[in-house]
Design an enzyme around this catalytic site. Sequence first.
Site, PDB file in Angstrom:
ATOM      1  N   HIS A 423       0.811  -1.217   0.000  1.00  9.42           N
ATOM      2  CA  HIS A 423       0.000   0.000   0.000  1.00  9.42           C
ATOM      3  C   HIS A 423       0.846   1.270   0.000  1.00  9.42           C
ATOM      4  CE1 HIS A 423      -3.666   2.153   0.159  1.00  9.42           C
ATOM      5  NE2 HIS A 423      -4.376   1.212   0.727  1.00  9.42           N
ATOM      6  N   ASP A 427      -1.687   2.084  -4.490  1.00  6.11           N
ATOM      7  CA  ASP A 427      -2.956   2.253  -3.765  1.00  6.11           C
ATOM      8  C   ASP A 427      -4.053   1.456  -4.460  1.00  6.11           C
ATOM      9  OD1 ASP A 427      -3.973   3.776  -5.919  1.00  6.11           O
ATOM     10  OD2 ASP A 427      -3.286   5.647  -5.034  1.00  6.11           O
TER      11      ASP A 427
END
Length: 450
Positions: A423, A427
């Site tokens: 992450h 994203d």
Amino acid sequence: MPKLSPTMTAGQIGAWRKKPGDEVAAGDVIADIETDKASIEFEATEDFVLAKILVEEGVPDVAVGAPIAVSVEDAKDVSAFESFSASDAGSGDAGSGDADGKAAAPPAEKPAASAPDDKKDEAPEREAETAKAAAPPVQHASAPAPTEAAEVPNSLAARVERVAASPLAKRLAAEQGVSLQTLAGSYPGGFVVAADLAKAAPAEKGGAEATSKAAPALSEAELASSAASYAEQVANAKRTIPHYYLSVDVDVGAALAQLVESSSEREPIELEDVILKAAALASTKVTAVNSSWLGDRIRRYESVDVNILAHAAGAVMQPLLRDVSGRGLVAIGKLRRAALEAAAQGALDGGAQAAGTLSVMFAEGVSEAAAVIRPPQSAVLSVGALRSVPQLAPGERIAADGTAPLSALRLARVFTATLSCDHRVVDGAVGAQWLAAFKSHIEDPLSMLR
């Protein structure tokens, strides 16, 4: 030797990118450092001139913190280190600066590390310092020092017993009642891993033997060093990388039909080759997935190099296929089969398993899986087994009451693709874009030719 990963304890110089006398700027690649699992570029953090190489290419198991080169600020000082060697630099702890001080740095630039009662030897030391002062200051081309406990005076060092061990080894030792001080670590510097506990003699296991008499284990198997190393790698990756997962079902009907037309006995093409090609092309379109997290920056790669996860001889192998995006399906197939054959024969060396820019795992026998990311990669694709599911045939619709006749249905061959993402780099929206690009290439295989 720099510490380029949390689990690294030793490495070797794969190739020097600079030679003595070269001027090095911050950000320049000095050398390629090889560990048991990856080959990583070692970048300079400041400007200097490389004066002397202390460790040649190919020397194995150079401990983290050991001097590998000498750097100076001024090019005119290079000649002073022509006959300088690693033994002259001293061994010192990683990043402690001892090697710098002992090699040629004036004593005034480094505090003494000895106890107060060493003052009785000041006279001889002052003569040695006068002789050393003529040599220019030394800077070692090494990574910033890893976080270690502060150096203690000699009077306390004898009472401090520290054993370097992996978290898994410490936990197993506590469970088995084994004293780590009694074990000889198999890794450089005496570093203890889980496999070392399995080799411990019964006398070293202390209370664990009494426990085993009360509740004997069903069986025990010695853990190979490669298996222990892989266990440490995935455990550390799971702890430090913020994983999240995205899944999509992919229809392979068109791809299977194309394989029947294009494949031959002499040049076979398999579905795995189509998947690898589609994954590589998706990474060229969504380049954030083809990247690495470097702490203070993100590095993106032009070439897509893919590791495929394979099981052989009770261990996880990760053969590397280079430049998959630039190869045709036939070439990918030949490369993949050769890599898997070498893995089955245990013929893969460290370079053949170096970290690429993306990993792909074919999960046989399960509908879906979610693999752990391999640093420094930012994603890994897991491909589930093929299965048949009912779908509406093209042009058919569900009635207003939510039903559809059997004639409107067809059996589709699909697999579930799951993308594990870091992450910090990828994203959710970017990961979804990558999966959409991957899915479109599989369901329209001719798009990989356009």
